[in-house]
Scaffold this motif. Sequence first.
Motif, short mmCIF file in Angstrom:
data_model
loop_
_atom_site.label_atom_id
_atom_site.label_comp_id
_atom_site.label_asym_id
_atom_site.label_seq_id
_atom_site.Cartn_x
_atom_site.Cartn_y
_atom_site.Cartn_z
N ASP A 290 0.88 -1.16 0.00
CA ASP A 290 0.00 0.00 0.00
C ASP A 290 0.93 1.22 0.00
N GLY A 291 0.89 1.97 -1.08
CA GLY A 291 1.79 3.10 -1.25
C GLY A 291 1.68 4.13 -0.15
N HIS A 292 0.54 4.16 0.54
CA HIS A 292 0.33 5.15 1.59
C HIS A 292 0.79 4.68 2.96
N ASN A 293 1.01 3.40 3.10
CA ASN A 293 1.30 2.85 4.43
C ASN A 293 2.69 2.23 4.49
N PRO A 294 3.66 2.98 4.94
CA PRO A 294 5.04 2.46 4.96
C PRO A 294 5.24 1.41 6.05
N TYR A 295 4.24 1.27 6.95
CA TYR A 295 4.43 0.37 8.09
C TYR A 295 3.83 -1.02 7.88
N SER A 296 3.20 -1.20 6.77
CA SER A 296 2.59 -2.51 6.56
C SER A 296 3.67 -3.55 6.29
N GLU A 297 3.28 -4.79 6.45
CA GLU A 297 4.21 -5.91 6.29
C GLU A 297 4.81 -5.90 4.87
N HIS A 298 3.96 -5.69 3.86
CA HIS A 298 4.40 -5.73 2.46
C HIS A 298 5.31 -4.55 2.16
N SER A 299 4.95 -3.38 2.73
CA SER A 299 5.78 -2.19 2.50
C SER A 299 7.16 -2.39 3.11
N ARG A 323 9.67 7.15 -0.88
CA ARG A 323 8.20 7.19 -0.83
C ARG A 323 7.63 7.33 -2.24
N GLY A 324 8.33 8.06 -3.10
CA GLY A 324 7.89 8.17 -4.51
C GLY A 324 7.92 6.82 -5.17
N LEU A 325 9.00 6.07 -4.90
CA LEU A 325 9.12 4.72 -5.49
C LEU A 325 8.02 3.81 -4.95
N MET A 326 7.77 3.94 -3.63
CA MET A 326 6.78 3.05 -3.01
C MET A 326 5.36 3.34 -3.54
N LEU A 327 5.12 4.62 -3.75
CA LEU A 327 3.81 4.97 -4.31
C LEU A 327 3.65 4.35 -5.70
N GLN A 328 4.73 4.40 -6.49
CA GLN A 328 4.67 3.81 -7.84
C GLN A 328 4.53 2.30 -7.76
N GLU A 329 5.27 1.69 -6.82
CA GLU A 329 5.19 0.24 -6.66
C GLU A 329 3.76 -0.15 -6.25
N GLY A 330 3.21 0.64 -5.30
CA GLY A 330 1.83 0.40 -4.87
C GLY A 330 0.87 0.54 -6.03
N GLU A 331 1.10 1.57 -6.85
CA GLU A 331 0.22 1.81 -8.01
C GLU A 331 0.23 0.61 -8.95
N GLU A 332 1.43 0.06 -9.16
CA GLU A 332 1.53 -1.07 -10.10
C GLU A 332 0.88 -2.33 -9.54
N LEU A 405 8.11 12.73 -7.79
CA LEU A 405 8.33 12.62 -6.34
C LEU A 405 9.63 11.89 -6.05
N LYS A 406 9.78 10.77 -6.73
CA LYS A 406 10.93 9.90 -6.49
C LYS A 406 12.24 10.65 -6.73
N LEU A 407 12.24 11.42 -7.83
CA LEU A 407 13.51 12.05 -8.21
C LEU A 407 13.74 13.42 -7.57
N ASN A 408 12.64 14.10 -7.24
CA ASN A 408 12.82 15.49 -6.80
C ASN A 408 12.52 15.77 -5.33
N ALA A 409 11.75 14.92 -4.69
CA ALA A 409 11.45 15.18 -3.28
C ALA A 409 12.67 14.86 -2.45
N VAL A 410 12.90 15.68 -1.47
CA VAL A 410 14.12 15.52 -0.68
C VAL A 410 13.89 14.51 0.44
N GLY A 411 14.90 13.69 0.71
CA GLY A 411 14.84 12.75 1.82
C GLY A 411 13.87 11.62 1.55
N ASP A 412 13.24 11.14 2.60
CA ASP A 412 12.32 10.01 2.42
C ASP A 412 10.88 10.42 2.67
N ARG A 413 10.61 11.70 2.61
CA ARG A 413 9.24 12.15 2.87
C ARG A 413 8.64 12.76 1.60
N VAL A 414 7.37 12.68 1.51
CA VAL A 414 6.72 13.31 0.36
C VAL A 414 6.05 14.61 0.80
#
Lengths: 473, 233
Positions: A290-299, A323-332, A405-414
């Motif tokens: 789930d691209g929105h939930n970094p704490y889930s087992e799958h994330s 987080r940008g990558l995770m959102l994309q992974e979640g989307e896919e 997001l993946k390339l331009n957002a700073v750090g690990d936050r969106v």
Amino acid sequence: MVVLSIAKNELKKYVRDNVVTTLGIFLLLLLSVSVYTGVTYYKSMAEQHAIAEEVARIQWENQGEKNPHSAAHYGTFAFKPVSILSVFDPGVDKYTGVSIFLEAHRQNFAANSIAEDKDSARRFAELTPSFIFAYLFPLFLILAGFRSVISEKESGMYRFLKSQGVTNFQLVSGKTLGLWGILILLFLPFLLIGIFFLMLTDSSQNDVFRFLLTAGIWLIYFGIIINITIAVSAWVKSSGSAMILLLTLWILSTLLVPRLITNLATNIYPVPNTSDFYQAIRTDLLEGIDGHNPYSEHSAAFRDSILVAYGVEDVSELPFNFRGLMLQEGEEFEKRIYDHHFAKIDAIHQQQIGLFTVSSVLSPTLAARLSSMAIAGTDMHAFNHFTADAEEYRISLMRELNMDLKLNAVGDRVVGYTTGSDFFAQNISFTYERPDRVLLDRSQLSPILMLIFWFFLSAVMLIVVTKRSEVVT
Amino acid sequence: MIQALKLSKTYNGSTAVNALDLHINKSEIYCLLGANGAGKTTTINLFLNLTAPSSGIAKIAGLDVTTNPLETKQKLTYIPENLMLYPKLTGVENLQFFCGLSGIKLNDKEAEIYLKESGLQEDARHKRVENYSKGMRQKVGIALAIARSSEVLLLDEPTSGLDPAASNDFANLLTDMKERGAAILMATHDLFRAKETGTRIGIMNKGRLVEELKAEDITHSDLEKIYLNHMKE
């Protein structure tokens, strides 16, 4: 020569028959009204489509400074352009929805069907050229032709014609051609107006070709009706019986069988209700990232795999925004789940259409309607082609946003990262292009083959009836 | 021109025509008399090849009608009791249509000439046949025979239901056709017209030709007596 004489004579009789001419003029009027309303509908829909598409794009480009993922949730729309051939055969266009809301994480059904805006009475019998061809033209041909051969026997003219050396084959062929003659008189204006209309509008050669093919489909259908009408008229013992039998066949083919099959199709192959459909999707979505939930087992598992792949301890050390990558992974992942469930719905629709196609062995009207819709590009296949295109676009757009997001957002936050109108203006836009191919799917060919089968069957029926009544007693 | 050789027709065990021998020459009107069911119409149907003979041969112009159906039909014109022309067409158009079936193309003028020869009034020729009397329709039939130069006329009770004047007109037309060389077979109930118009008279009873007479050799009353005697058999 004899056949042509009989055909010419028959046509003259039809033209001078007040009932036939009155019905013919009435049909032409209905056809004119239906083409006029079709053109009005097309123009208004094309105009609305252009405006809606422009407004949606302006809204997208001018949403202001915003986080790309917020923009993904803000969403946009894909609008299905109305096919120019819907003037002649709107098919399922008015019932399938004209727009799809495109947003993050979710594949939506098309919405805002034209039918939603109409009252039930209009839905019952929409006056379109295809409705007139499917239902009223056969009725006209039956009413004009049911006495064709039998009246010659009833009046004693048959003996007189036989005494002139006219064979049954010549008589029946002449009668058949004569009925074709009156049909062509009615159909030709439609054909010419159709071509003229297409030439006046910005239609492509492909549209003109499709229009001519659709006209060909209806002519084959009328040929079937003519063959059956003349065969029955040559076979029965009285005009009363001919009329009753032909009207019964008309009711079966145009009214009963299609409705029966519709009921059967929805009962045998039911489409799940929207609530069940989305509940099943929600359940399956729990099984992945789930691209929105970094704490889930799958994330967490995904994060760990990325950390290992890049040889780092923390996502902040990654050369991109995780987080940008995770959102994309979640989307896919979500796309795969949605695709799986939408494919199930599509499979059910295919089964329903398959039942309709098989059942057209009982009703040439079904075969003609399915064939006409397919060629006009207003059937479910054409609609599915649009939704698939819209979904491809959604995924591409989401990828663009997530990549930003993946390339331009700073750090690990969106949170806190925003982008502006320049970026949104560069995002790909959606304009649906109808495919050049006349038919999209092999299964669309089946009703056309069924229609051709019906034509040959009716022709054989006519020949057999003609030969059987040729026997000298 | 019209010839029957031991011609028979049986329907479900009942004999409609029994070993009929008949020979009708050019320029001859042969009137076939008989009660209903005597076999007159079946005889005509056999010559038209509308029904197949059980035995024997029917010939038109020397040709067997069963083996040469088209050739024999081209040589004859058949006029039934009620000639049902196409009501929505005019007399001229009907004539053009029926001639067209034999490959004869008539323009309006030619059709009018033939209709004039058959005695159809000028003002009726371009009117729809739905307004025609039976006599007028029969005249179109005769015009068809003239236009097709038919060598043979087969008439099935053509004067039945006609008023005396129309019947007389029709008889005159037949005489005219006879003088043109046609062989005419007319089935009729009308003893008076048979005696007046016919060259020879045949009487049929129960499928058999029981008597043949020359019209000129008998009086009206003789014919009536002979006919009635045969009907008692």
